[in-house]
Design a protein around this motif. Structure first.
Motif, short mmCIF file in Angstrom:
data_model
loop_
_atom_site.label_atom_id
_atom_site.label_comp_id
_atom_site.label_asym_id
_atom_site.label_seq_id
_atom_site.Cartn_x
_atom_site.Cartn_y
_atom_site.Cartn_z
N PRO A 17 0.80 -1.22 0.00
CA PRO A 17 0.00 0.00 0.00
C PRO A 17 0.84 1.27 0.00
O PRO A 17 0.34 2.33 -0.32
CB PRO A 17 -0.82 -0.11 1.29
N SER A 18 2.13 1.17 0.32
CA SER A 18 2.92 2.39 0.34
C SER A 18 3.29 2.87 -1.07
O SER A 18 3.72 3.98 -1.26
CB SER A 18 4.20 2.17 1.15
N VAL A 19 3.07 2.02 -2.05
CA VAL A 19 3.29 2.45 -3.42
C VAL A 19 2.23 3.49 -3.77
O VAL A 19 1.10 3.40 -3.30
CB VAL A 19 3.21 1.24 -4.39
N SER A 20 2.60 4.47 -4.61
CA SER A 20 1.66 5.54 -4.90
C SER A 20 0.42 4.99 -5.59
O SER A 20 0.47 4.00 -6.29
CB SER A 20 2.33 6.57 -5.81
N PRO A 21 -0.71 5.67 -5.37
CA PRO A 21 -1.95 5.17 -5.94
C PRO A 21 -1.93 5.15 -7.47
O PRO A 21 -1.17 5.87 -8.10
CB PRO A 21 -2.99 6.15 -5.44
N LYS A 23 -4.29 5.90 -9.71
CA LYS A 23 -5.00 6.93 -10.46
C LYS A 23 -4.09 8.14 -10.67
O LYS A 23 -3.52 8.65 -9.71
CB LYS A 23 -6.24 7.33 -9.65
#
Ligand code: HEM
Lengths: 164, 452
Positions: A17-21, A23
């Motif tokens: 989840p620490s990877v950038s979103p 969108k």
């Protein structure tokens, strides 16, 4: 104005989840307005030329965009035999909120341009904001494909990284 | 600018009362003329009924109670305000807090459908905020007010919520609060200098030049109704103290930090109130910070990278001060906070006690759209307004979802990132209120309004 549904960037949630979103933070506006008459085109052209020939730092549109800090690129083009004006921009995040802020700051510049449009909303924009927003939306050409070389970087990120 | 007419402006707009107790009564008007009579009775000098407090200085003797009033759009309608006047109010106020809920992040559990009916909801017409020096005067004043509601359900009390100033002015989650407030031109001067521009009166009051260079907010008509008025977002915000403490306990060791420091990074101040920018390593600097120092700082140039105070910390988000942000600057989105905790002090030794705790009060501004809603959508729940925040929300207040939540703590060796946490604050009630001047209250109480 919201390209996420057609974005080539995968819509799946990243494993960590620490990877950038996924969108992209940027959105596109392709705002095509119909000019009232050839005379209005002449006046508009004069206006745009006057704005863009202003010495560096004195172009009020560039100055406003610089202040706003969400506009990556902005260009004005005349289309279809000079019967239309296109305003095209790639910007970060939430359009309505910052257009509203833009109108607070430089409403009269919008008014000067809109006065030459065939189907202009009631003016001044500072009084008729909802109508102005509706006009922009109605004249925004929907995005069918959107690519970004840096989908998670905002203007402010880039400025911070490049020391501007 | 001519001096402000302090006797015409509701007191809680321009000054914090610093009273230990507050009681917010949520009322519904079922009979316009009885509603008017009630409003009139709060400003007619009746010695047996609490009267609306203005901004006039008290002098030596502090009153034992203060009273202020806010009307929702539905409330103004129920009082019989004519359609052209109703139509002159800003759209977000007309729509009301429930209609704007999704936009500001009040979704799911936080949605207005789930708000208890005795807190402020879409049914609320009036939020009557009573402040008291002690519980006896609070009860007496409440009884007096209730006796004035009138007969036969003309005015119904939907519910009330009590708030208490906790020791050292702490709020739940353990922080000292009430240190930063805007300083308003023509209003009382602040005790704590803050390096920020003085806010033009029109950033908080209708009828004066605003914070925007060539645009001021339209004054609802007639001008005796609108001028010297303001708006507030009245909010009931429940705080999950167990989850917050648990979060500190589990996450702090993972990044090699103690819990107190992580708490400070989340807020921007240590729980003691000491700002991280002035004291990045300890909550009790020696010598201690004075009243003059505790709010006297900026994030730039000294902490532009956020190594001391993360750019995404609650108070840095909600007022980035001199930092470069998207838009025309942080100072045009200031907000006055008049909120106190509800529920007793949390004791970590007895977790899961089932008691509801939170923060309740008014967030005051001239434009709900450009101030309160801007803060909620751009700064609290948005991440494009400052560098390095994309994909993040306010760690304390934001609409965080464990699926994608993220709190970034910049350090000289690259960011430390905490993920997977839920929201700690749940919206449990609210109302967008118009805070009329005393002249306007007199107008609302009169029958002249109907003829107009
Ligand atoms: C339960 C909810 C909340 C808690 C526990 C909380 C807590 C705090 C604390 C401890 C401070 C630092 C004390 C100070 O500087 O005075 C603070 C500052 C602040 N908060 Fe909150 N807050 C909450 C909700 C909100 C909301 C809803 C808003 C805005 C809509 C907000 C806006 C601000 C602002 C503007 C500041 C001052 C920043 C500055 O001027 O430097 N807060 N808050």
């Amino acid at each position: 104005m919201t390209p996420e549904s057609t974005s080539p960037v995968p819509a799946t949630t990243p494993q960590t989840p620490s990877v950038s979103p996924a969108k992209p933070v940027q959105n596109a506006l392709t705002w095509i307005m119909t000019i009232k008459s050839p005379e209005d085109y002449q006046k508009l052209q004069g206006l745009v030329q006057q704005l863009s020939s202003a010495p560096a730092g004195q172009n009020p549109i560039a100055a406003a965009a610089d202040t706003l800090g969400i506009i990556h690129f902005l260009r004005f083009v005349f289309l279809e035999n000079n019967t239309k004006l296109g305003v095209m921009t790639i910007y970060d995040g939430d359009f309505d909120t910052y257009v509203n802020e833009f109108v607070n700051q430089v409403g009269p510049i919008f008014d000067a341009v809109l006065a030459h449009m065939a189907d202009a909303p009631p003016l001044p924009t500072q009084t008729y904001r909802a109508q102005f927003n509706a006009y922009v939306r109605a004249n925004d050409v929907p995005v069918v494909m959107f690519y970004s070389a840096y989908p998670t970087s905002t203007v402010l990120d880039i400025w911070a990284a490049t020391g501007k | 600018m001519p001096p402000l007419d302090l006797s015409d402006i509701q007191g809680f707009i321009l000054r914090g009362y610093n009273f230990p107790l507050a009681r917010h009564l949520m009322l519904q008007i079922n009979d316009a003329s009885e509603g008017k009579r009630f409003v009139g009775s709060l400003i007619n000098g009746n010695a047996r009924l609490p009267q609306i407090t203005s901004s006039v200085e008290w002098g030596a003797v502090k009153p034992t109670t203060c009273l202020n009033i806010g009307f929702t759009y539905e409330g103004l309608k129920a009082l019989g305000l004519p359609p052209d006047s109703l139509a002159s109010f800003p759209q977000e106020f007309v729509t009301g807090i429930a209609g704007r809920a999704t936009f500001v992040g009040d979704e799911g559990e936080n949605a207005p459908e789930n708000w208890p009916s005795d807190y402020a909801t879409a049914q609320t017409h009036i939020v009557l905020s009573l402040y008291a020096q002690g519980s006896e005067v609070l009860e007496t004043a409440t009884a007096e007010l209730r006796s004035a509601f009138g007969q036969q359900n003309a005015l119904i009390e939907l519910g009330h919520l009590d708030a208490t100033d906790l020791p050292e002015s702490r709020v739940h989650f353990g922080y000292v609060d009430g240190l930063s407030q805007p300083c308003i031109e023509g209003g009382p001067q602040l005790r704590r200098p803050d390096m920020q521009p003085i806010c033009p009166a029109g950033e908080f009051l209708l009828g004066y030049p605003s914070q925007n260079p060539d645009f001021s907010y339209p004054v609802p008509t007639p001008s005796i109704l609108g001028r010297n008025g303001s708006f507030s977002a009245f909010r009931v915000l429940e705080q999950d103290c167990d989850a917050f403490e648990q979060f500190l306990r589990t996450e702090a060791p993972k990044i090699g930090m103690n819990e107190e420091k992580l708490a400070a990074k989340i807020c921007g101040r240590w729980r003691s109130g000491v700002p991280l920018v002035l004291s990045p390593d300890t909550d009790s600097p020696n010598p201690p910070l004075t009243t003059e120092q505790i709010n006297n700082f900026d994030y730039v140039p000294s902490d532009s990278s956020g190594y001391a105070c993360p750019i995404g910390a609650h108070m840095r988000r909600n007022n980035p001060r001199g930092e470069r942000v998207a838009g025309a600057g942080a100072h045009i989105h200031r907000i006055i906070r008049r909120a106190l905790p509800y529920g007793p002090l949390y004791d970590p030794a007895t977790p899961n006690d089932g008691i509801k705790r939170g923060l309740v009060g008014h967030f005051i501004c001239v434009s709900l759209q450009d101030q309160f809603e801007f803060l909620m959508t751009q700064w609290v729940n948005g991440g494009t307004f400052a560098p390095g925040l994309y994909g993040t929300k306010d760690p304390m207040l934001g609409d965080n979802d464990p699926e994608d939540s993220k709190f970034v703590l910049p350090t000289a060796n690259g960011p430390q990132i905490i993920t997977g946490f839920a929201r700690f604050v749940t919206t449990r009630g609210g109302a967008y209120c118009f805070l009329p001047s005393l002249t306007a209250l007199n107008y609302l109480a009169s029958t002249e309004m109907i003829k107009a």
